[in-house]
Design a protein around this motif. Structure first.
Motif, PDB file in Angstrom:
ATOM      1  N   ALA A 203       0.839  -1.206   0.000  1.00 33.21           N
ATOM      2  CA  ALA A 203       0.000   0.000   0.000  1.00 33.21           C
ATOM      3  C   ALA A 203       0.871   1.253   0.000  1.00 33.21           C
ATOM      4  O   ALA A 203       1.863   1.337   0.727  1.00 33.21           O
ATOM      5  N   ASN A 204       0.504   2.219  -0.848  1.00 27.69           N
ATOM      6  CA  ASN A 204       1.183   3.514  -0.852  1.00 27.69           C
ATOM      7  C   ASN A 204       0.721   4.316   0.357  1.00 27.69           C
ATOM      8  O   ASN A 204      -0.482   4.540   0.535  1.00 27.69           O
ATOM      9  N   LYS A 205       1.664   4.744   1.181  1.00 29.58           N
ATOM     10  CA  LYS A 205       1.331   5.467   2.410  1.00 29.58           C
ATOM     11  C   LYS A 205       1.962   6.851   2.351  1.00 29.58           C
ATOM     12  O   LYS A 205       3.167   6.985   2.172  1.00 29.58           O
ATOM     13  N   PHE A 206       1.133   7.871   2.525  1.00 28.84           N
ATOM     14  CA  PHE A 206       1.599   9.255   2.527  1.00 28.84           C
ATOM     15  C   PHE A 206       1.389   9.839   3.920  1.00 28.84           C
ATOM     16  O   PHE A 206       0.344   9.615   4.542  1.00 28.84           O
ATOM     17  N   GLN A 207       2.362  10.578   4.397  1.00 26.95           N
ATOM     18  CA  GLN A 207       2.245  11.239   5.690  1.00 26.95           C
ATOM     19  C   GLN A 207       2.225  12.751   5.499  1.00 26.95           C
ATOM     20  O   GLN A 207       3.057  13.302   4.783  1.00 26.95           O
ATOM     21  N   VAL A 208       1.247  13.392   6.126  1.00 26.14           N
ATOM     22  CA  VAL A 208       1.050  14.836   5.985  1.00 26.14           C
ATOM     23  C   VAL A 208       0.829  15.431   7.364  1.00 26.14           C
ATOM     24  O   VAL A 208       0.021  14.905   8.144  1.00 26.14           O
ATOM     25  N   ARG A 209       1.539  16.502   7.675  1.00 26.14           N
ATOM     26  CA  ARG A 209       1.250  17.265   8.894  1.00 26.14           C
ATOM     27  C   ARG A 209       0.665  18.611   8.482  1.00 26.14           C
ATOM     28  O   ARG A 209       1.273  19.356   7.715  1.00 26.14           O
ATOM     29  N   LEU A 210      -0.518  18.901   9.008  1.00 24.45           N
ATOM     30  CA  LEU A 210      -1.152  20.198   8.800  1.00 24.45           C
ATOM     31  C   LEU A 210      -0.889  21.075  10.019  1.00 24.45           C
ATOM     32  O   LEU A 210      -1.235  20.694  11.145  1.00 24.45           O
ATOM     33  N   TYR A 211      -0.275  22.209   9.793  1.00 23.43           N
ATOM     34  CA  TYR A 211      -0.015  23.156  10.873  1.00 23.43           C
ATOM     35  C   TYR A 211      -1.148  24.169  10.963  1.00 23.43           C
ATOM     36  O   TYR A 211      -2.027  24.226  10.093  1.00 23.43           O
ATOM     37  N   LYS A 212      -1.126  24.969  11.999  1.00 25.02           N
ATOM     38  CA  LYS A 212      -2.123  26.016  12.196  1.00 25.02           C
ATOM     39  C   LYS A 212      -2.250  26.873  10.938  1.00 25.02           C
ATOM     40  O   LYS A 212      -1.259  27.379  10.421  1.00 25.02           O
ATOM     41  N   GLY A 213      -3.463  26.995  10.430  1.00 24.59           N
ATOM     42  CA  GLY A 213      -3.718  27.798   9.234  1.00 24.59           C
ATOM     43  C   GLY A 213      -3.681  27.019   7.938  1.00 24.59           C
ATOM     44  O   GLY A 213      -4.028  27.559   6.887  1.00 24.59           O
ATOM     45  N   ASP A 214      -3.271  25.729   7.991  1.00 25.88           N
ATOM     46  CA  ASP A 214      -3.199  24.910   6.774  1.00 25.88           C
ATOM     47  C   ASP A 214      -4.528  24.201   6.511  1.00 25.88           C
ATOM     48  O   ASP A 214      -5.297  23.908   7.438  1.00 25.88           O
ATOM     49  N   CYS A 215      -4.766  23.889   5.240  1.00 30.52           N
ATOM     50  CA  CYS A 215      -5.946  23.129   4.833  1.00 30.52           C
ATOM     51  C   CYS A 215      -5.518  21.925   3.996  1.00 30.52           C
ATOM     52  O   CYS A 215      -4.504  21.975   3.299  1.00 30.52           O
ATOM     53  N   LEU A 216      -6.304  20.877   4.059  1.00 34.78           N
ATOM     54  CA  LEU A 216      -6.058  19.672   3.264  1.00 34.78           C
ATOM     55  C   LEU A 216      -7.307  19.326   2.475  1.00 34.78           C
ATOM     56  O   LEU A 216      -8.409  19.267   3.042  1.00 34.78           O
ATOM     57  N   TYR A 217      -7.133  19.114   1.171  1.00 29.12           N
ATOM     58  CA  TYR A 217      -8.205  18.479   0.400  1.00 29.12           C
ATOM     59  C   TYR A 217      -7.990  16.978   0.485  1.00 29.12           C
ATOM     60  O   TYR A 217      -6.980  16.448  -0.001  1.00 29.12           O
ATOM     61  N   LEU A 218      -8.928  16.309   1.138  1.00 29.64           N
ATOM     62  CA  LEU A 218      -8.887  14.859   1.285  1.00 29.64           C
ATOM     63  C   LEU A 218      -9.985  14.277   0.398  1.00 29.64           C
ATOM     64  O   LEU A 218     -11.167  14.377   0.723  1.00 29.64           O
ATOM     65  N   PRO A 219      -9.626  13.681  -0.725  1.00 28.46           N
ATOM     66  CA  PRO A 219     -10.651  13.210  -1.669  1.00 28.46           C
ATOM     67  C   PRO A 219     -11.489  12.076  -1.088  1.00 28.46           C
ATOM     68  O   PRO A 219     -11.056  11.343  -0.198  1.00 28.46           O
ATOM     69  N   SER A 220     -12.672  11.930  -1.619  1.00 30.53           N
ATOM     70  CA  SER A 220     -13.553  10.851  -1.199  1.00 30.53           C
ATOM     71  C   SER A 220     -12.885   9.496  -1.400  1.00 30.53           C
ATOM     72  O   SER A 220     -12.121   9.285  -2.357  1.00 30.53           O
ATOM     73  N   LEU A 221     -13.154   8.598  -0.448  1.00 28.33           N
ATOM     74  CA  LEU A 221     -12.741   7.200  -0.462  1.00 28.33           C
ATOM     75  C   LEU A 221     -11.254   6.980  -0.171  1.00 28.33           C
ATOM     76  O   LEU A 221     -10.810   5.830  -0.124  1.00 28.33           O
ATOM     77  N   TRP A 222     -10.483   8.041   0.048  1.00 29.28           N
ATOM     78  CA  TRP A 222      -9.102   7.864   0.485  1.00 29.28           C
ATOM     79  C   TRP A 222      -9.112   7.403   1.945  1.00 29.28           C
ATOM     80  O   TRP A 222      -9.819   7.946   2.787  1.00 29.28           O
ATOM     81  N   PHE A 223      -8.308   6.388   2.231  1.00 32.20           N
ATOM     82  CA  PHE A 223      -8.154   5.935   3.607  1.00 32.20           C
ATOM     83  C   PHE A 223      -7.327   6.963   4.377  1.00 32.20           C
ATOM     84  O   PHE A 223      -6.339   7.481   3.859  1.00 32.20           O
ATOM     85  N   HIS A 224      -7.720   7.224   5.622  1.00 28.25           N
ATOM     86  CA  HIS A 224      -6.962   8.182   6.418  1.00 28.25           C
ATOM     87  C   HIS A 224      -6.984   7.811   7.898  1.00 28.25           C
ATOM     88  O   HIS A 224      -7.980   7.318   8.429  1.00 28.25           O
TER      89      HIS A 224
END
Length: 315
Positions: free
Chosen positions: A258-279
């Motif tokens: 499985a492809n695994k991506f790690q993302v840290r969102l800091y204060k003021g950041d936004c993430l577009y998380l598409p439908s059906l993506w595991f999180h």
């Protein structure tokens, strides 16, 4: 036959990875609706919008102290668990595994903040009511955020179906799952850590079926109480059975693919998380966030995912 199917899934994984999973998750400073739809929505790819909500009044003033002063006597719905694993897998006292929902209570905001910062080892609180609680329960705060994300609402050609408020303990963990929503996730204070896996990697994400239960609290004592439900024919719920923070590759070797991506969102950041993506989600202590759920389009991507579910027997 099983080996041939496994090899076919591996080929699918390799080809889909080459096609659209190129490197890390993009980070951009700004997005217009056309670019957002063309480069991310149409490809079902996440993107981080750096400082995307940094100018909101909420990001400039929301904090525990602000809430204590301005919302201290407000009654809020709080979920409590003994282990931080709400809506996840927990073993009971004899080692049986259940999908367990949290214990819900109503209390004043100042009581929630007291519990949050006392860090009682046996009580882990979280405001996580996912019923558009920002608009339904925290109406006095809505003027501090965008009522809809302009570039997203234009790209999706709709308004958000729900706007949710989140505030919780660093020990509270959101177990890996997927949602049938297009999600714009905005960190107002603190930070959030996401582990993301694309839906095309479903064949390598292990599932089991679990009986359902809920946490109950009496005084300082916790119990796991089984419950019945009409949602599933056999009363059991399919759920991801691996912890991506500590994966057991001996038991679930397929998870290596499985492809695994790690993302840290800091204060003021936004993430577009598409439908059906595991999180899978963790957070800093007292982190405050707001997210916008837009109904997904039940288009060819959805049909493709449902086909994978059938082929993998994960439904």
């Amino acid at each position: 036959m099983v080996d041939r199917v496994t090899e076919a899934f591996k080929t699918l994984n390799a080809e889909s990875s080459d096609l659209y999973l190129t490197g890390d998750i993009d980070q951009v400073d700004d997005l217009d609706p056309l670019t957002f739809h063309r480069d991310y929505v149409s490809k079902n790819m996440p993107v981080v919008i750096k400082a995307g909500c940094a100018d909101w009044p909420a990001t400039k003033k929301w904090s525990a102290d602000y809430f204590r002063e301005n919302l201290g006597d407000k009654v809020v719905t709080v979920t409590l668990t003994p282990n931080g694993l709400a809506d996840g897998i927990t073993k009971n006292e004899i080692g049986e595994e259940y999908f367990v929902t949290p214990y819900e209570v109503e209390m004043m905001m100042k009581e929630f903040l007291d519990i949050l910062y006392q860090k009682n080892e046996n009580i882990i609180p979280y405001i996580q009511r996912q019923n558009s609680n920002l608009t339904e329960d925290f109406g006095e705060l809505i003027q501090d955020v965008d009522k809809h994300i302009s570039f997203a609402s234009k790209a999706f050609n709709k308004k958000p179906d729900a706007i949710n408020f989140w505030m919780g303990d660093e020990r509270a963990v959101t177990s890996m799952h997927k949602d049938p929503y297009e999600n714009i996730y905005c960190v107002i204070n603190g930070y959030k850590d996401f582990i993301l896996i694309p839906p095309t990697d479903l064949p390598f994400v292990p599932y089991k079926r679990y009986p359902q239960a809920e946490f109950k609290r009496t005084g300082d004592n916790w119990s796991i109480v089984p419950k019945t439900t009409d949602l599933e024919v056999d009363g059991e719920l399919p759920w991801i059975c691996i912890d991506p923070l500590n994966p057991d590759y001996m038991k679930y070797p397929e998870f290596r693919f499985a492809n695994k991506f790690q993302v840290r969102l800091y204060k003021g950041d936004c993430l577009y998380l598409p439908s059906l993506w595991f999180h899978h989600v963790r957070q800093s202590h007292g982190c405050i966030a707001v997210n916008y759920w837009y109904d997904m389009e039940f288009d060819i991507k959805y049909c493709y995912f449902k086909m994978l579910e059938k082929l993998c027997n994960k439904y």
